[in-house]
Design an enzyme around this catalytic site. Structure first.
Site: not given
Length: 729
Positions: A62, A209
């Site tokens: 991320s 993610d």
């Protein structure tokens, strides 16, 4: 002899340095995810560099993948810090390009009182729902611009520092570790928070993610052959029930829940020689991009506390030649030798190529390219418009990838307008527009706008560009409408007519960049006006009109609802001619102007309107109308009419809420206006004289669009309350 001894000493020193370097453990850096909190990674890197710690491998998830990818590709610490502070995070984490970059045609969609949110429909008529609130258009462009120098490095082991990024296959739940690929796209996939960002489609997978499966990729960096790891954990504890008070709190908690379990599993696998850095970030949320410096400082301080343990990792000499070369500014501006378009949308490759102004044989102009990509995306045909630079020998090809909008390119928008004079007389209007895009490869569209209520309208226009850049266009239209017009005698209203008009016409136009448009048109209309309220003995008016007109529009406002800068100008010149079927020959012109200026949270808008009927004509059919919030406040909407109008106004408003750094930014404004206006007829039987008016209002930008509550009054002892959803001025 002395020279021989010196050479021998230097050789022994070099061998000793090499031996020391060989004995130094290979260090891997693990950067965890955490949205805005990930900016603390910059402070960690800054402290590691000051301590002389050489990083041999990086794995990130991320925001950790963002910071790690930039650093691994050659960015210096001071560059990363400047970026974190300078980036407009609200713009980066949204899809809409800056309004100045949007084509003028699309700017006009925000007019009238239609709200900004819209429903999209596919060609088969089905409703198109997105896979995420944010498609990631601007974020992808930002990553491409920052990583243009490394976008063609397919093997991440060949970056100045070997790098890995982690994403999640949302279909299977599997962890996806990127060792190669297109670096900006890989990073974009790694930070696609489910439902917030649309997933990235890559190699047949739908990626979100990486924090869902591996928020602290310690296992990944071990696989890269390191001897020890420096792990940066930016996770935060769960909040209790009382601390969950807003939607932002719930969003923060959701992200924490998503990553907590796998993070704890990775931390449990730490070795004795590994170093764990846990910056104190409990007071920071995942949306606190505005506190970037504080988070960077927190990461820096937490790392400097570990100086005694980091001292043994200091490098003896700097052998990172590749890293030094990557940090050269020249490496980030390759000379473009060719441009290629990849396109699966409704418009042709030539339309897309028209908007790309990058010169062949010149260095990549990132600022101009970002503007061009924003203009392309603003055409409303694409889910995303991205670019990459492909290097092959001495050739650098700029590749423009335009992906057609899967959710459909036909749009429905709604709006509402209500006013009440506090005397039992009120007016409302409910409007809708439907736009069919991409009818042919040049980008023709069909716009239909309907409105019911006090002012009724049906307008339909077919807009056909005549060239690939939509510079020239032809636009036939149909226009049907009805509205109330007051008839006055000696400044006293004696009747209210209901005016109905039916017309059609043809415009030939020229767009002026993204900011303006000129139209030359010819049209015909006919209709009638009969008494609705008042003296019933007044005659019914039947009329025929034939005219040609010239229209000029110019719009540089940064926000059509609550502008902070820019200007909006429109001028219409119209000549009614018996030779075109008109009952009378007369001329009219109508000019409007608004200019916005801001200082901090304060904004002033100066403007007005001046409309004239230059010759004798039937009053009912040649009258202009005004009235309503900030258009002689105190009067109901469109309740003031005359063959001639003038209006001057100053509007002030102040933002009451702090700026958010997410697209979920719903500012609240408090403001007021001062106005002065007049309406009069050419026959001298009506002249309102100059009327002074004022209003106060509370404006709120909701998810549906701007919502305005206003109260106005004027020197004619008129008072009114207004509710507007969509329209501000």
């Amino acid at each position: 002899m002395r020279r021989l001894l010196l050479c021998l000493l230097l050789s022994l020193t070099s061998l000793a340095l090499c031996a020391a370097e060989a004995a130094r453990p290979k260090v891997g850096l693990v950067l965890s995810g955490g949205a805005a909190r990930g900016l603390a990674h910059i402070g960690v890197l800054k402290a590691l560099e000051e301590q002389g710690v050489k990083i041999d491998a990086i794995a990130g998830t991320s925001m950790g993948a963002v910071i790690g990818g930039l650093y691994a590709s050659g960015y210096k610490i001071d560059e990363l810090e400047k970026l974190a502070l300078a980036i407009d995070w609200q713009q980066a984490l949204s899809d809409a390009p800056p309004r100045k970059d949007i084509p003028f045609r699309r700017k006009q969609d925000d007019r009238d009182f239609l709200v900004k949110q819209r429903l999209s429909f596919r060609d088969d008529g089905s409703l198109g729902l997105p896979l995420g609130v944010i498609q990631g258009q601007n974020l992808a462009l930002l990553l491409e611009s920052l990583l243009a120098h490394a976008s063609d490095t397919r093997d991440f082991d060949k970056l100045p520092i070997p790098f890995r990024a982690v994403a999640t296959d949302i279909a299977s739940g599997e962890k996806v570790v990127f060792r190669k690929g297109h670096l900006p796209q890989v990073i974009r996939a790694s930070m696609s928070i489910p439902a917030v960002f649309a997933p990235v489609e890559l190699d047949g997978r739908l990626l979100v993610d990486g924090g869902m499966v591996d928020n602290i990729p310690l296992d990944i960096v071990r696989e890269m052959g390191v001897d020890m790891a420096i792990v940066v954990d930016i996770g935060t504890p769960l909040r209790n029930r009382k601390q969950l008070a807003t939607v932002v709190d719930v969003l923060n908690q959701s992200i924490t829940l998503m990553t907590r379990r796998n993070s704890e599993e990775q931390l449990a696998s730490l070795h004795r020689d590994d170093i764990l850095v846990q910056p104190p970030l409990s007071s920071f949320g995942v949306t606190d991009f505005g506190r970037a410096q504080d988070m960077i400082d927190a990461g820096y301080r937490a790392t400097r506390l570990l100086d005694p343990r980091l001292a043994s990792l200091r490098r003896v000499n700097d052998t990172a030649v590749q890293l030094a070369e990557a940090r050269s500014a020249g490496q980030r501006t390759p000379v473009i030798t060719a441009i290629k378009v990849e396109n699966d949308s409704k418009v042709s490759d030539d339309v897309i190529r028209y908007y790309i102004r990058q010169p062949i044989g010149e260095p990549l102009e990132l600022d101009r390219l970002r503007t061009d990509m924003g203009t392309l995306y603003g055409l409303d045909y694409f889910d995303r418009v991205q670019y990459r630079v492909v290097h092959k020998g001495d050739e650098n090809t700029l590749v423009i990838n335009a992906r057609g909008r899967r959710g459909g390119t036909d749009y429905l928008r709604l709006g509402l307008n209500l006013s009440d004079d506090l005397r039992g007389d009120s007016a409302f209007n409910l409007g809708a527009s439907y736009r069919v895009n991409g009818i042919n490869r040049l980008g023709a569209e069909w716009l239909t706008r309907a409105q019911i209520g006090d002012k009724q309208e049906l307008y339909s226009e077919f807009y056909q560009p005549l060239d690939t850049g939509s510079r020239y266009f032809v636009a036939p239209y149909l226009d049907i409408g009805s509205q109330n017009i007051e008839a006055t005698l000696d400044n006293d209203p004696i009747a209210e007519y209901r005016l109905e008009r039916y017309g059609f016409g043809l415009n030939l136009g020229r767009q002026i960049g993204n900011n303006g448009e000129v139209r030359l048109g010819v049209g015909q209309a006919w209709g009638q006006a009969e008494v609705r309220i008042g003296e019933q003995g007044l005659p019914k008016v039947n009329f025929n009109e034939g005219f040609y007109d010239l229209k000029y529009s110019f719009d540089t406002l940064d926000n059509v609802y609550f502008p902070h800068s820019g200007e909006d100008v429109s001028l219409t010149l119209r000549q009614f001619e018996p030779g075109l079927g008109s009952d009378q020959r007369y001329r009219q012109w109508d000019m409007k102007l608004d200019k916005a200026l801001s200082s901090g949270p304060n904004t002033w808008v100066f403007g007005g309107r001046y409309a004239r009927t230059l010759d004798d004509a039937e009053v009912v059919t040649s009258s202009f109308v005004m009235g309503g919030a900030r258009q002689l406040s105190g009067f109901r909407q469109d309740s003031v009419s005359g063959q001639n109008l003038s209006l001057m106004r100053m509007v002030y408003y102040r933002r009451l809420t702090p700026r958010s750094y997410l697209p979920l930014d719903f500012p609240l404004y408090l403001g007021g206006s001062l106005e002065r206006g007049r309406a009069w007829n050419n026959d001298n039987e009506f002249d309102s004289g100059y009327i002074n008016a004022a209003s106060i209002f509370l404006g709120f930008e909701t998810p549906l669009g701007p919502l305005n509550f206003s109260y106005g009054m004027n020197t004619e002892n008129q008072k009114a309350f207004y509710l507007n959803l969509g329209q501000t001025f």
